[in-house]
Design a protein around this motif. Structure first.
Motif, PDB file in Angstrom:
ATOM      1  N   VAL A 154       0.752  -8.367 -13.321  1.00 17.10           N
ATOM      2  CA  VAL A 154       1.219  -7.769 -12.370  1.00 17.10           C
ATOM      3  C   VAL A 154       2.187  -6.805 -11.418  1.00 17.10           C
ATOM      4  O   VAL A 154       2.981  -6.840 -12.192  1.00 17.10           O
ATOM      5  N   ASN A 155       2.354  -5.636 -10.993  1.00 16.06           N
ATOM      6  CA  ASN A 155       2.323  -4.622 -10.553  1.00 16.06           C
ATOM      7  C   ASN A 155       1.867  -4.366  -9.005  1.00 16.06           C
ATOM      8  O   ASN A 155       0.688  -4.162  -8.757  1.00 16.06           O
ATOM      9  N   THR A 156       2.923  -3.192  -8.577  1.00 12.84           N
ATOM     10  CA  THR A 156       2.118  -2.217  -7.249  1.00 12.84           C
ATOM     11  C   THR A 156       2.161  -0.749  -7.755  1.00 12.84           C
ATOM     12  O   THR A 156       3.001  -0.594  -9.023  1.00 12.84           O
ATOM     13  N   ALA A 157       1.790  -0.180  -7.326  1.00 18.82           N
ATOM     14  CA  ALA A 157       2.006   1.925  -6.982  1.00 18.82           C
ATOM     15  C   ALA A 157       1.662   2.006  -5.060  1.00 18.82           C
ATOM     16  O   ALA A 157       0.331   1.269  -4.674  1.00 18.82           O
ATOM     17  N   ASP A 158       2.657   2.743  -4.831  1.00 19.02           N
ATOM     18  CA  ASP A 158       2.203   2.960  -3.775  1.00 19.02           C
ATOM     19  C   ASP A 158       2.088   4.424  -3.561  1.00 19.02           C
ATOM     20  O   ASP A 158       2.688   6.067  -3.335  1.00 19.02           O
ATOM     21  N   PHE A 159       0.887   4.726  -2.953  1.00 22.12           N
ATOM     22  CA  PHE A 159       0.132   6.351  -2.612  1.00 22.12           C
ATOM     23  C   PHE A 159       0.262   6.742  -1.248  1.00 22.12           C
ATOM     24  O   PHE A 159       1.181   5.865  -0.368  1.00 22.12           O
ATOM     25  N   GLY A 203       4.628   4.360  -7.588  1.00 23.64           N
ATOM     26  CA  GLY A 203       4.489   4.240  -8.467  1.00 23.64           C
ATOM     27  C   GLY A 203       5.360   2.653  -7.411  1.00 23.64           C
ATOM     28  O   GLY A 203       5.074   2.443  -6.432  1.00 23.64           O
ATOM     29  N   PRO A 204       5.928   1.704  -8.513  1.00 26.62           N
ATOM     30  CA  PRO A 204       5.939   2.097 -10.119  1.00 26.62           C
ATOM     31  C   PRO A 204       4.962   1.750 -11.164  1.00 26.62           C
ATOM     32  O   PRO A 204       5.721   2.339 -11.791  1.00 26.62           O
ATOM     33  N   ALA A 205       4.008   1.444 -10.905  1.00 22.25           N
ATOM     34  CA  ALA A 205       2.879   1.879 -11.925  1.00 22.25           C
ATOM     35  C   ALA A 205       1.862   2.848 -11.047  1.00 22.25           C
ATOM     36  O   ALA A 205       1.879   3.650 -10.458  1.00 22.25           O
ATOM     37  N   ASP A 256      -1.609  -1.525  -3.295  1.00 20.58           N
ATOM     38  CA  ASP A 256      -0.582  -0.541  -2.438  1.00 20.58           C
ATOM     39  C   ASP A 256      -0.577  -1.472  -1.176  1.00 20.58           C
ATOM     40  O   ASP A 256      -1.267  -1.244  -0.313  1.00 20.58           O
ATOM     41  N   PRO A 257       0.786  -2.838  -1.852  1.00 16.35           N
ATOM     42  CA  PRO A 257       0.807  -2.997  -0.012  1.00 16.35           C
ATOM     43  C   PRO A 257       0.950  -2.587   1.173  1.00 16.35           C
ATOM     44  O   PRO A 257       1.353  -2.837   2.400  1.00 16.35           O
ATOM     45  N   ASP A 258       1.726  -1.494   0.764  1.00 19.75           N
ATOM     46  CA  ASP A 258       1.998  -0.220   1.875  1.00 19.75           C
ATOM     47  C   ASP A 258       2.022   0.129   2.812  1.00 19.75           C
ATOM     48  O   ASP A 258       0.815   1.265   1.924  1.00 19.75           O
ATOM     49  N   LYS A 259       1.325   0.203   3.478  1.00 18.66           N
ATOM     50  CA  LYS A 259       0.207   1.445   4.170  1.00 18.66           C
ATOM     51  C   LYS A 259       0.566   1.711   5.338  1.00 18.66           C
ATOM     52  O   LYS A 259       0.022   2.578   5.549  1.00 18.66           O
ATOM     53  N   THR A 260       2.316   1.627   5.454  1.00 21.33           N
ATOM     54  CA  THR A 260       2.307   2.477   6.592  1.00 21.33           C
ATOM     55  C   THR A 260       2.901   3.873   6.076  1.00 21.33           C
ATOM     56  O   THR A 260       2.735   5.207   6.543  1.00 21.33           O
ATOM     57  N   ASP A 261       2.615   4.384   5.054  1.00 21.16           N
ATOM     58  CA  ASP A 261       2.821   5.773   4.481  1.00 21.16           C
ATOM     59  C   ASP A 261       0.866   6.556   3.905  1.00 21.16           C
ATOM     60  O   ASP A 261       1.345   7.112   3.285  1.00 21.16           O
ATOM     61  N   ASP A 262       0.565   5.534   4.580  1.00 18.13           N
ATOM     62  CA  ASP A 262      -1.470   5.917   4.100  1.00 18.13           C
ATOM     63  C   ASP A 262      -2.006   7.383   4.512  1.00 18.13           C
ATOM     64  O   ASP A 262      -3.110   8.024   4.543  1.00 18.13           O
ATOM     65  N   LYS A 263      -1.235   7.329   6.172  1.00 16.33           N
ATOM     66  CA  LYS A 263      -1.335   8.334   7.235  1.00 16.33           C
ATOM     67  C   LYS A 263      -0.771   9.359   7.672  1.00 16.33           C
ATOM     68  O   LYS A 263       0.390   8.981   7.761  1.00 16.33           O
ATOM     69  N   ALA A 264      -0.662  10.790   8.145  1.00  8.31           N
ATOM     70  CA  ALA A 264       0.160  11.355   8.598  1.00  8.31           C
ATOM     71  C   ALA A 264      -0.424  12.447   9.518  1.00  8.31           C
ATOM     72  O   ALA A 264      -1.618  12.863   9.388  1.00  8.31           O
TER      73      ALA A 264
END
Length: 418
Positions: free
Chosen positions: A197-202, A227-229, A306-314
């Motif tokens: 049970v962990n997350t990774a932020d792409f 990360g952290p995974a 990857d629950p954080d979608k705010t940095d999926d686009k630039a």
């Protein structure tokens, strides 16, 4: 019979004798083959009892229950069991009859750790064994989707040539013991998933570009796993859409074009926690398009880790210096006085601008830009330019004709003297 014929006859008989001898030897070998292949009994070690593991928390541990059975027809003098875990896992304790090795990522295989345990005891056919103390594995802070591999063999395995030097274990040695429980496996090697049970932020990084029309500028974009995974496997891509008014003259590594959009992959280490992948395109600015903007984004495959979608686009912004909105460079139009590409000076040394005082036009006249950069001045300069070439051609023709006539007269005089 001549001497040479006798030698040929003897050679022929010798050749037939040699063929006969080889044929007899082949028959003897074929007759002996069943006896040689009859004694092919050998061990056949398999592993069982390995099941997928789910729901681990980083920092927790688990034991690896494994059974070893000999499905062959001969006793194995020794047994080796190899455990391998991907980089989100590690071994908590390693017995002294085992050695461990860290193996770097290569050939698209992820980084891993192996533990090879040697059991110096016979393994009988039809008997099931298990280590008296199971090997313990721990989940690291970067654990997410990992893999456990267990393999049994009656031959000693070699260390991986892409790994570090093997290190001997320090915990008390462990033996194999017979067991009536557990499952007899059917394979020598088994892979099972181990999930935590962990997350990774792409994340993706855009670019702010600046240049003039006609210039080629680098466009540097990026992907990061914050990360952290770490992530062992994913089909996610980086999707690049260049700004309007530009064209790509050099595509970044790991990228391919589909129309005006580019899909980029990445190397395995980029999926590690803190891993990066950089993409550098060469972009030509073809024209200035007001408010032109491109983008870099992650593809839309599901990424539950990857629950954080705010940095999926630039954004990819573009500031064009020079050039009107249609792409023509700004400044003095081509052919006007003082502009690049226009007339320089008249034969009299005056300016071609048409002002009084030595201009090529009439006093006080003005010049303007004609079609295709031709300068006009009441039609005089244009008329002079168009009529001068025919007049010069007539004069040249007359001179050539006169010279030819004079030459003919001289020749006639020479032929008819007096």
């Amino acid at each position: 019979m001549s001497r040479s014929d006798r030698r040929a006859s003897r050679a022929s008989r010798a050749s037939r004798a040699a063929v006969a001898a080889l044929g007899a030897a082949g028959l003897i070998a074929l007759a002996a083959a069943p006896a040689a292949f009859a004694d092919d009994a050998e061990p056949d070690l398999v592993v069982g009892g390995i099941k997928p593991i789910d729901g681990l928390k980083p920092g927790s541990t688990f034991d690896v229950p494994v059974t070893v059975a000999n499905k062959g027809t001969a006793t194995a003098g020794k047994a080796w069991v190899t455990y391998a875990v991907t980089r989100g896992l590690d071994f908590a304790e390693v017995p002294s009859n085992c050695w461990t090795q860290h193996v770097r990522s290569y050939d698209e295989m992820p980084e891993r750790w192996t533990a090879v345990c040697e059991y110096d005891q016979p393994v009988e056919p039809g008997v099931r064994y298990t280590p008296e103390t199971p090997l313990r594995v721990k989940a690291l802070d970067r654990a997410l989707d990992d893999e456990l591999r267990v393999e049994a063999d009656w031959n000693a395995p070699w260390p991986d040539e892409n790994g570090d030097d093997p290190v001997a274990g320090t915990a008390p040695p462990v033996k194999l013991v017979e067991t009536q429980t557990g499952v007899t496996g059917t394979k020598r090697l088994v892979d099972v998933p181990v999930t935590s049970v962990n997350t990774a932020d792409f994340q993706v990084t855009g670019a702010a570009l600046k240049g003039s029309v006609g210039e080629t500028v680098p466009m540097k974009l990026g992907f990061t796993n914050a990360g952290p995974a770490w992530v062992m496997s994913t089909t996610v891509k980086v999707v690049v859409t260049p700004p309007a008014g530009t064209s790509v003259v050099k595509v970044a590594a790991f990228c391919r074009a589909e129309g005006h959009v580019y899909y980029c992959g990445m190397r395995q280490p980029a999926y590690n926690e803190g891993g990066h992948e950089n993409y550098t395109f060469q972009l030509k600015i073809d024209k200035r398009v007001p408010h032109a903007k491109g983008s870099v984004a992650l593809s839309t495959e599901p990424r539950p880790f990857d629950p954080d979608k705010t940095d999926d686009k630039a954004d990819i912004t573009l500031d064009v210096t020079g050039g009107d909105p249609t792409g023509t460079p700004t400044g003095t139009p081509t052919g006007t006085p003082g502009g690049s590409g226009g007339p320089t000076s008249s034969p009299t040394g005056g300016s071609s601008g048409g002002s009084s005082g030595g201009s090529s036009g009439s006093a006080g006249g003005s010049s303007s830009t004609g079609g295709a950069g031709t300068t006009t001045n009441g039609g005089n300069l244009a008329a002079t330019g168009s009529s001068a070439l025919p007049i010069a051609g007539v004069a040249t023709t007359a001179a050539v004709t006169g010279a030819a006539t004079l030459a003919m007269v001289r020749r006639r005089r020479n032929q008819n003297p007096g």
